[in-house]
Design a protein around this motif. Structure first.
Motif, PDB file in Angstrom:
ATOM      1  N   ASN A  91      48.271  52.622  38.028  1.00  0.00           N
ATOM      2  CA  ASN A  91      47.529  51.835  37.049  1.00  0.00           C
ATOM      3  C   ASN A  91      47.945  50.368  37.117  1.00  0.00           C
ATOM      4  O   ASN A  91      49.095  50.027  36.881  1.00  0.00           O
ATOM      5  N   ARG A  92      47.021  49.477  37.431  1.00  0.00           N
ATOM      6  CA  ARG A  92      47.338  48.064  37.644  1.00  0.00           C
ATOM      7  C   ARG A  92      47.934  47.414  36.391  1.00  0.00           C
ATOM      8  O   ARG A  92      48.872  46.634  36.473  1.00  0.00           O
ATOM      9  N   ARG A  93      47.385  47.714  35.198  1.00  0.00           N
ATOM     10  CA  ARG A  93      47.894  47.099  33.973  1.00  0.00           C
ATOM     11  C   ARG A  93      49.330  47.550  33.686  1.00  0.00           C
ATOM     12  O   ARG A  93      50.190  46.734  33.359  1.00  0.00           O
TER      13      ARG A  93
ATOM     14  N   SER B 131      52.864  45.272  33.742  1.00  0.00           N
ATOM     15  CA  SER B 131      53.807  45.260  32.618  1.00  0.00           C
ATOM     16  C   SER B 131      55.214  45.632  33.087  1.00  0.00           C
ATOM     17  O   SER B 131      56.190  44.937  32.773  1.00  0.00           O
ATOM     18  N   ILE B 132      55.331  46.709  33.850  1.00  0.00           N
ATOM     19  CA  ILE B 132      56.640  47.147  34.343  1.00  0.00           C
ATOM     20  C   ILE B 132      57.216  46.102  35.299  1.00  0.00           C
ATOM     21  O   ILE B 132      58.409  45.787  35.258  1.00  0.00           O
ATOM     22  N   PHE B 133      56.373  45.550  36.151  1.00  0.00           N
ATOM     23  CA  PHE B 133      56.802  44.517  37.105  1.00  0.00           C
ATOM     24  C   PHE B 133      57.386  43.315  36.358  1.00  0.00           C
ATOM     25  O   PHE B 133      58.483  42.850  36.668  1.00  0.00           O
ATOM     26  N   ASN B 134      56.659  42.822  35.352  1.00  0.00           N
ATOM     27  CA  ASN B 134      57.127  41.664  34.594  1.00  0.00           C
ATOM     28  C   ASN B 134      58.417  41.968  33.839  1.00  0.00           C
ATOM     29  O   ASN B 134      59.346  41.153  33.842  1.00  0.00           O
TER      30      ASN B 134
ATOM     31  N   SER C 103      55.715  50.922  44.753  1.00  0.00           N
ATOM     32  CA  SER C 103      54.356  50.580  44.344  1.00  0.00           C
ATOM     33  C   SER C 103      53.497  50.111  45.509  1.00  0.00           C
ATOM     34  O   SER C 103      53.944  49.353  46.365  1.00  0.00           O
ATOM     35  N   ASP C 104      52.246  50.556  45.479  1.00  0.00           N
ATOM     36  CA  ASP C 104      51.255  50.046  46.427  1.00  0.00           C
ATOM     37  C   ASP C 104      50.249  49.156  45.690  1.00  0.00           C
ATOM     38  O   ASP C 104      49.199  48.832  46.221  1.00  0.00           O
ATOM     39  N   GLN C 105      50.582  48.751  44.462  1.00  0.00           N
ATOM     40  CA  GLN C 105      49.689  47.977  43.608  1.00  0.00           C
ATOM     41  C   GLN C 105      49.951  46.478  43.625  1.00  0.00           C
ATOM     42  O   GLN C 105      49.311  45.733  42.901  1.00  0.00           O
ATOM     43  N   LEU C 106      50.890  46.003  44.425  1.00  0.00           N
ATOM     44  CA  LEU C 106      51.235  44.590  44.434  1.00  0.00           C
ATOM     45  C   LEU C 106      50.475  43.810  45.513  1.00  0.00           C
ATOM     46  O   LEU C 106      50.591  42.595  45.591  1.00  0.00           O
ATOM     47  N   ARG C 107      49.698  44.530  46.297  1.00  0.00           N
ATOM     48  CA  ARG C 107      48.896  43.929  47.365  1.00  0.00           C
ATOM     49  C   ARG C 107      47.466  44.437  47.263  1.00  0.00           C
ATOM     50  O   ARG C 107      47.204  45.482  46.690  1.00  0.00           O
ATOM     51  N   GLU C 108      46.576  43.679  47.867  1.00  0.00           N
ATOM     52  CA  GLU C 108      45.182  44.102  47.950  1.00  0.00           C
ATOM     53  C   GLU C 108      44.704  43.861  49.373  1.00  0.00           C
ATOM     54  O   GLU C 108      45.275  43.038  50.102  1.00  0.00           O
ATOM     55  N   THR C 109      43.657  44.583  49.744  1.00  0.00           N
ATOM     56  CA  THR C 109      43.117  44.425  51.086  1.00  0.00           C
ATOM     57  C   THR C 109      41.994  43.392  51.049  1.00  0.00           C
ATOM     58  O   THR C 109      41.038  43.533  50.290  1.00  0.00           O
TER      59      THR C 109
ATOM     60  N   PRO D  84      48.315  37.318  44.253  1.00  0.00           N
ATOM     61  CA  PRO D  84      48.994  36.084  43.831  1.00  0.00           C
ATOM     62  C   PRO D  84      49.776  36.208  42.520  1.00  0.00           C
ATOM     63  O   PRO D  84      50.878  35.663  42.431  1.00  0.00           O
ATOM     64  N   ASP D  85      49.258  36.905  41.515  1.00  0.00           N
ATOM     65  CA  ASP D  85      49.985  37.041  40.245  1.00  0.00           C
ATOM     66  C   ASP D  85      51.385  37.606  40.453  1.00  0.00           C
ATOM     67  O   ASP D  85      52.355  37.110  39.884  1.00  0.00           O
TER      68      ASP D  85
END
Length: 177
Positions: free
Chosen positions: A87-89, A93-96, A121-127, A136-137
């Motif tokens: 889940n990106r959101r 939150s966990i990343f921050n 996590s595989d959610q920190l990058r996009e294709t 970037p965030d």
């Protein structure tokens, strides 16, 4: 049996075994790779360490430091995170929260400490245009704090690639397949 892991008791996992299979294996993997690539003795590293300041109330006394190692006269503190998943959101939150904790550690431990985040996590990058690129965030926030981040994409290419970023970089590691 798929992983080749043999429980202490057939058909039952203890709390300690569950913790290892959920999170601690990543800490041990990171420690092993740090020792292997940097040619460090096991005694220069530690996993699952709690630090206590004698005679002082210290707000990190209940924290466990996932991986610690000494390299080139510098203490490295590695946070290994296995929960940032789909889940990106929630991931953001966990990343921050993790970056704020690491930035506080960096401040409290002083100039001669280096903190890093390793995550599955595989959610920190996009294709984009067929190439996996840091979002970037995530990259800019980590870079602002001077914290290197090693994610699933980085871990996949091997420690020879991600370890130099962990030692000297900041933000998400730039990798090429």
């Amino acid at each position: 049996t798929y992983l080749g892991y043999q429980p202490q008791q057939p058909d039952h996992l203890s709390g300690e075994e569950l913790r290892y299979l959920n999170t601690a294996w990543l800490e041990h993997y990171v420690r092993h790779e740090v020792c292997r690539v940097l040619d460090l003795p096991l005694t220069a590293t530690a996993v699952g360490t709690k630090l206590y300041r004698e005679g002082a109330d210290w707000h990190y006394r209940n924290n466990e430091f996932d991986v610690l190692f000494l390299y080139q006269h510098r203490l490295h503190i590695e946070e290994c995170n296995t929960v940032m998943r789909r889940n990106r959101r929630e991931t953001k939150s966990i990343f921050n929260q993790t970056l704020y904790k690491l930035a506080a550690l960096k401040r409290d431990f002083g100039l001669n400490v280096r903190v890093s985040l390793l995550t599955l996590s595989d959610q920190l990058r996009e294709t984009k245009q067929g190439v996996r690129q840091p979002i970037p965030d995530f990259h800019l926030r980590a870079d602002l704090f001077g914290i290197p981040v090693i994610d699933q994409d980085s871990l996949r290419v091997g420690a020879e690639v991600w370890l130099p970023h962990l030692l000297y970089g900041s933000g998400l590691a730039v990798i090429s397949d």
